[in-house]
Design an enzyme around this catalytic site. Structure first.
Site, mmCIF file in Angstrom:
data_model
loop_
_atom_site.group_PDB
_atom_site.id
_atom_site.type_symbol
_atom_site.label_atom_id
_atom_site.label_comp_id
_atom_site.label_asym_id
_atom_site.label_seq_id
_atom_site.Cartn_x
_atom_site.Cartn_y
_atom_site.Cartn_z
ATOM 1 N N HIS A 84 25.645 34.456 -59.263
ATOM 2 C CA HIS A 84 26.749 33.638 -59.765
ATOM 3 C C HIS A 84 27.281 34.301 -61.044
ATOM 4 O O HIS A 84 26.509 34.887 -61.811
ATOM 5 C CB HIS A 84 26.262 32.223 -60.066
ATOM 6 C CG HIS A 84 27.373 31.284 -60.409
ATOM 7 N ND1 HIS A 84 27.953 31.271 -61.662
ATOM 8 C CD2 HIS A 84 28.039 30.373 -59.672
ATOM 9 C CE1 HIS A 84 28.920 30.370 -61.665
ATOM 10 N NE2 HIS A 84 28.995 29.808 -60.470
ATOM 11 N N GLU A 153 34.474 34.056 -56.089
ATOM 12 C CA GLU A 153 34.761 33.167 -57.217
ATOM 13 C C GLU A 153 35.365 33.978 -58.347
ATOM 14 O O GLU A 153 34.630 34.593 -59.134
ATOM 15 C CB GLU A 153 33.472 32.523 -57.714
ATOM 16 C CG GLU A 153 32.784 31.666 -56.678
ATOM 17 C CD GLU A 153 31.885 30.639 -57.356
ATOM 18 O OE1 GLU A 153 32.162 29.448 -57.200
ATOM 19 O OE2 GLU A 153 30.947 31.026 -58.059
HETATM 20 P P1 PGA Z 1 34.069 24.982 -60.783
HETATM 21 O O1 PGA Z 1 32.743 25.887 -60.685
HETATM 22 O O2 PGA Z 1 34.295 24.404 -59.418
HETATM 23 O O3 PGA Z 1 33.726 23.953 -61.809
HETATM 24 O O4 PGA Z 1 35.181 25.895 -61.208
HETATM 25 C C1 PGA Z 1 32.538 26.743 -59.631
HETATM 26 C C2 PGA Z 1 31.217 27.406 -59.777
HETATM 27 O O5 PGA Z 1 30.538 27.191 -60.813
HETATM 28 O O6 PGA Z 1 30.792 28.144 -58.911
#
Ligand code: PGA
Length: 238
Positions: A84, A153
């Site tokens: 992540h 992401e």
């Molecule tokens: P968020 O976080 O949906 O709050 O932007 C996504 C994540 O932490 O993977």
């Protein structure tokens, strides 16, 4: 790093009580200390459990503070997030460490969810494809046929309220899918999730975007009602 025992149990209870959230394809990624207890609570339900991280060490031994893939599987996890962006940012996780995490997770019977994504600086410099390609490179060392998930992401969209445009999402998801399919000989079932400020209001359009197979939800998952709307949107895409 959210919830306490009470609020985690309460959130899980709300998700269990709802047909839109208590079904196959939904997983919750909880802090490590609550996993075993949540596994008991979720037993027999449609909701799978995920860890937010996994150790790069696999053998039991002197690795104080670490939680191994085998421990997570033993505690009832099905998935583990790997790499992540916050782990990459605050713990300087390298591709080498992430490959170990992927391998140990798979060996323990978990499905790793490899998170990739560029920073705002990299996006603005036009380097984002190359950044993501480098992050994906470790998958070349994962055996064909091993199950894994990729989550795209963009760092600039996580927890910021900024969402990538549907064109940006479609472009990079197509790239990730093709990259993985090529590597796997075209036969594998590759799931690519989008994450970064997914909310009740934007979930449907994001999940309807080509090559988006699901969502990795942060902030909006802490509220059962908004998570429910996101799961409903995902359910429509099946
Ligand atoms: P968020 O976080 O949906 O709050 O932007 C996504 C994540 O932490 O993977």
């Amino acid at each position: 790093m959210n919830t306490r025992g009470d609020s985690a149990r309460q959130l899980a209870a709300e998700l269990l009580a709802d047909r839109d959230t208590n079904r196959e394809g939904v997983a919750i990624a909880a802090p490590a200390v609550y996993l075993a207890e949540l596994a008991e609570q979720l037993k027999g339900s449609g909701i799978a459990l995920s860890a937010q991280d996994v150790s790069r060490f696999d053998a039991d031994g002197a690795f104080t503070g670490e939680v191994s893939a085998a421990m997570l599987a033993d505690a009832g996890c099905r998935y583990a997030l790997v790499g992540h962006s916050e782990r990459r940012q605050y713990f300087a996780e390298s591709n080498e460490a992430l490959l170990k995490k992927m391998r140990h997770a798979i060996a323990a019977g978990l499905v790793p969810v490899l998170c990739v994504g560029e920073t705002l600086e990299q996006r603005e410099a036009g380097d984002y494809m190359e950044v993501v390609r480098r992050q994906l490179a470790l998958l070349a060392d994962i055996d064909h046929g091993d199950e894994y998930v990729v989550a795209y992401e963009p760092v600039w969209a996580i927890g910021t309220g900024k969402v990538a445009t549907l064109e940006q999402i479609a472009e990079i998801h197509a790239f990730i899918k093709n990259w993985c399919l090529q590597k796997a000989g075209g036969s594998a079932k590759i799931r690519v999730l989008y994450g970064g400020s997914v909310k009740a209001e934007n979930a449907e359009s994001i999940l309807a975007t080509k090559h988006v197979d699901g969502a990795l939800v942060g902030g909006a998952s802490l509220d059962a009602r908004s998570f429910r709307v996101i799961c409903q949107a995902a359910g429509k895409m099946i």
